[in-house]
Design a protein around this motif. Structure first.
Motif, PDB file in Angstrom:
ATOM      1  N   ALA A   1       2.666  11.217  -5.997  1.00 41.37           N
ATOM      2  CA  ALA A   1       2.105   9.922  -5.601  1.00 41.37           C
ATOM      3  C   ALA A   1       3.075   8.772  -5.850  1.00 41.37           C
ATOM      4  O   ALA A   1       2.882   7.678  -5.308  1.00 41.37           O
ATOM      5  CB  ALA A   1       0.801   9.662  -6.359  1.00 41.37           C
TER       6      ALA A   1
ATOM      7  N   ARG B   1      -1.788   5.160   7.168  1.00 40.24           N
ATOM      8  CA  ARG B   1      -2.176   4.199   6.135  1.00 40.24           C
ATOM      9  C   ARG B   1      -3.187   4.814   5.184  1.00 40.24           C
ATOM     10  O   ARG B   1      -3.143   4.585   3.966  1.00 40.24           O
ATOM     11  CB  ARG B   1      -2.770   2.947   6.792  1.00 40.24           C
ATOM     12  CG  ARG B   1      -3.072   1.822   5.797  1.00 40.24           C
ATOM     13  CD  ARG B   1      -3.835   0.691   6.468  1.00 40.24           C
ATOM     14  NE  ARG B   1      -4.009  -0.429   5.571  1.00 40.24           N
ATOM     15  CZ  ARG B   1      -4.872  -0.477   4.552  1.00 40.24           C
ATOM     16  NH1 ARG B   1      -5.633   0.586   4.300  1.00 40.24           N
ATOM     17  NH2 ARG B   1      -4.962  -1.556   3.787  1.00 40.24           N
TER      18      ARG B   1
ATOM     19  N   TYR C   1       4.653   6.898  -2.836  1.00 41.50           N
ATOM     20  CA  TYR C   1       3.656   6.101  -2.114  1.00 41.50           C
ATOM     21  C   TYR C   1       3.433   4.772  -2.838  1.00 41.50           C
ATOM     22  O   TYR C   1       3.402   3.698  -2.209  1.00 41.50           O
ATOM     23  CB  TYR C   1       2.331   6.868  -2.013  1.00 41.50           C
ATOM     24  CG  TYR C   1       2.415   8.093  -1.146  1.00 41.50           C
ATOM     25  CD1 TYR C   1       2.906   9.302  -1.635  1.00 41.50           C
ATOM     26  CD2 TYR C   1       1.999   8.051   0.180  1.00 41.50           C
ATOM     27  CE1 TYR C   1       2.983  10.432  -0.837  1.00 41.50           C
ATOM     28  CE2 TYR C   1       2.067   9.177   0.994  1.00 41.50           C
ATOM     29  CZ  TYR C   1       2.559  10.360   0.476  1.00 41.50           C
ATOM     30  OH  TYR C   1       2.634  11.469   1.277  1.00 41.50           O
TER      31      TYR C   1
ATOM     32  N   PHE D   1      -0.028  -1.817   2.393  1.00 37.82           N
ATOM     33  CA  PHE D   1      -0.266  -0.402   2.644  1.00 37.82           C
ATOM     34  C   PHE D   1       0.228  -0.004   4.036  1.00 37.82           C
ATOM     35  O   PHE D   1       0.790   1.070   4.230  1.00 37.82           O
ATOM     36  CB  PHE D   1      -1.760  -0.085   2.503  1.00 37.82           C
ATOM     37  CG  PHE D   1      -2.205   0.022   1.080  1.00 37.82           C
ATOM     38  CD1 PHE D   1      -2.599  -1.100   0.358  1.00 37.82           C
ATOM     39  CD2 PHE D   1      -2.230   1.252   0.446  1.00 37.82           C
ATOM     40  CE1 PHE D   1      -3.002  -0.992  -0.971  1.00 37.82           C
ATOM     41  CE2 PHE D   1      -2.636   1.377  -0.879  1.00 37.82           C
ATOM     42  CZ  PHE D   1      -3.018   0.241  -1.592  1.00 37.82           C
TER      43      PHE D   1
ATOM     44  N   LEU E   1       7.159   5.224   5.224  1.00 42.07           N
ATOM     45  CA  LEU E   1       7.095   6.632   4.842  1.00 42.07           C
ATOM     46  C   LEU E   1       6.781   7.548   6.016  1.00 42.07           C
ATOM     47  O   LEU E   1       6.806   8.776   5.878  1.00 42.07           O
ATOM     48  CB  LEU E   1       6.019   6.821   3.760  1.00 42.07           C
ATOM     49  CG  LEU E   1       6.272   6.111   2.423  1.00 42.07           C
ATOM     50  CD1 LEU E   1       5.032   6.186   1.548  1.00 42.07           C
ATOM     51  CD2 LEU E   1       7.467   6.716   1.706  1.00 42.07           C
TER      52      LEU E   1
ATOM     53  N   ALA F   1       4.030   0.154   4.041  1.00 41.39           N
ATOM     54  CA  ALA F   1       4.437   1.340   3.287  1.00 41.39           C
ATOM     55  C   ALA F   1       4.243   2.600   4.125  1.00 41.39           C
ATOM     56  O   ALA F   1       5.090   3.500   4.124  1.00 41.39           O
ATOM     57  CB  ALA F   1       3.628   1.437   1.993  1.00 41.39           C
ATOM     58  N   ALA F   2       3.145   2.660   4.858  1.00 42.64           N
ATOM     59  CA  ALA F   2       2.885   3.817   5.716  1.00 42.64           C
ATOM     60  C   ALA F   2       3.945   3.953   6.799  1.00 42.64           C
ATOM     61  O   ALA F   2       4.429   5.055   7.086  1.00 42.64           O
ATOM     62  CB  ALA F   2       1.498   3.682   6.348  1.00 42.64           C
TER      63      ALA F   2
ATOM     64  N   ARG G   1      -3.425   8.373  -1.796  1.00 44.79           N
ATOM     65  CA  ARG G   1      -2.531   8.771  -2.887  1.00 44.79           C
ATOM     66  C   ARG G   1      -2.521   7.720  -4.000  1.00 44.79           C
ATOM     67  O   ARG G   1      -2.539   8.059  -5.188  1.00 44.79           O
ATOM     68  CB  ARG G   1      -1.110   8.989  -2.362  1.00 44.79           C
ATOM     69  CG  ARG G   1      -0.945  10.236  -1.505  1.00 44.79           C
ATOM     70  CD  ARG G   1      -1.318  11.498  -2.267  1.00 44.79           C
ATOM     71  NE  ARG G   1      -1.095  12.693  -1.476  1.00 44.79           N
ATOM     72  CZ  ARG G   1      -0.056  13.505  -1.627  1.00 44.79           C
ATOM     73  NH1 ARG G   1       0.833  13.258  -2.547  1.00 44.79           N
ATOM     74  NH2 ARG G   1       0.071  14.566  -0.863  1.00 44.79           N
TER      75      ARG G   1
ATOM     76  N   VAL H   1      -1.530   6.880   2.473  1.00 45.19           N
ATOM     77  CA  VAL H   1      -0.955   6.059   1.406  1.00 45.19           C
ATOM     78  C   VAL H   1      -2.054   5.565   0.474  1.00 45.19           C
ATOM     79  O   VAL H   1      -1.953   5.649  -0.752  1.00 45.19           O
ATOM     80  CB  VAL H   1      -0.176   4.863   1.995  1.00 45.19           C
ATOM     81  CG1 VAL H   1       0.333   3.948   0.879  1.00 45.19           C
ATOM     82  CG2 VAL H   1       0.988   5.355   2.848  1.00 45.19           C
TER      83      VAL H   1
END
Length: 294
Positions: A6, A30, A9, A19, A26, A22-23, A36, A33
């Motif tokens: 995790a 969403r 994330y 979020f 990665l 970040a999604a 996690r 993320v």
């Protein structure tokens, strides 16, 4: 140990404060993320993030966890490097941290050639005159000048650098030309504010060293901004030779006190100590060293 998967994330959300961003970073959904990070908070029993409809920010506990999580994730990545075949190939993302002026003048012109030679390496270059913690900032390599205080880093000499004292003809036409270092106390000196000793300039002649306390009305944390003020006649500046030499050669700047020398500093490539040095790091260091030598 159940929280290890995790960590990336959480780090991505903390970096992007979102979020959704970040999604995208990665390349996951969403919801993945969010799930996690929620699981991580539930396991730890603390709230790491403040969530609103407009912004995501770290709680106090989140700030503490972030610092340790970055270091932990870094060493996890090094463990993976040592166990994968990717370690043996010049591939992957290479993040380098360089001072602004040195990066623009010396490193940036070499990047196209490096990327052409190693098309499977992608480079992220961060330009900042402040020293960043390499592990904290996620850099594979940093360029630094002068004395190196952090003994946990591996350093390789890249090139020497010496500062020179310069002024424009415009400034010198209005003021007397300094003939010895102590004359600088009568002049307006332009100061690089990130220097170890900003207002103490040291000169050598033979076996004798002279240190002068200078004064001035302009302090700035970038060498090229210092150069601009010097070219415009604002005062006398101490500039690295890689910044000033072309302007001295063109006659736009006059090198002062030419019979004196200033202490030479080395420019270094530094990187965290690793048992298995990634090939992408090694080939970049080799490329820089050879290119700058030419």
């Amino acid at each position: 140990m159940e929280n290890l998967d995790a960590i990336p994330y959480f780090l991505a959300v903390a970096e992007h404060e979102s979020f959704a961003e970040a999604a995208r970073h990665l390349n996951v959904s969403r919801s993945a993320v969010s799930k996690r990070v929620n699981q991580l908070e539930a396991t730890l029993g603390v709230r790491l993030l403040h969530r609103t409809t407009r912004k995501v920010s770290l709680t106090e506990a989140g700030h503490h966890y972030l610092s340790n999580a970055k270091n932990a994730y870094y060493w996890i990545q090094q463990a993976e490097y040592s166990a994968t075949s990717r370690q043996q190939l010049p591939v992957g993302k290479l993040k380098i941290c360089v001072p602004v002026s040195f990066g623009r003048i010396k490193i940036a012109p070499l990047m196209a050639g490096f990327l052409e030679k190693y098309p499977d390496i992608s480079v992220e270059m961060m330009m900042d005159d402040q020293y960043a913690d390499i592990i904290e900032s996620g850099c594979d390599i940093a360029i630094r000048g002068g004395e190196l205080a952090d003994s946990s880093l591996i350093a390789r000499k890249l090139m020497p650098s010496r500062s020179v004292v310069c002024a424009s003809r415009t400034y010198l036409d209005k003021h007397s030309t300094p003939l010895v270092p102590v004359d600088l106390t009568k002049h307006n000196s332009l100061v690089y504010s990130y220097a170890a000793k900003t207002t103490e300039w040291t000169f050598g002649k033979g076996d004798q060293l002279t240190t002068v306390a200078v004064n001035g009305n302009y302090h700035v944390n970038n060498s090229e901004a210092l150069l601009t003020a010097c070219l415009q006649g604002a005062g006398i500046a101490r500039l690295p030779d890689f910044v000033s030499q072309s302007w001295i050669d063109s006659g736009d700047l006059i090198q002062l006190l030419p019979s004196y020398t200033m202490p030479e500093k080395n420019i270094w490539t530094v990187f965290p100590e690793r048992t298995y040095l990634p090939v992408k790091v090694r080939v970049f260091i080799d490329y820089l060293t050879q290119a700058l030598a030419r």
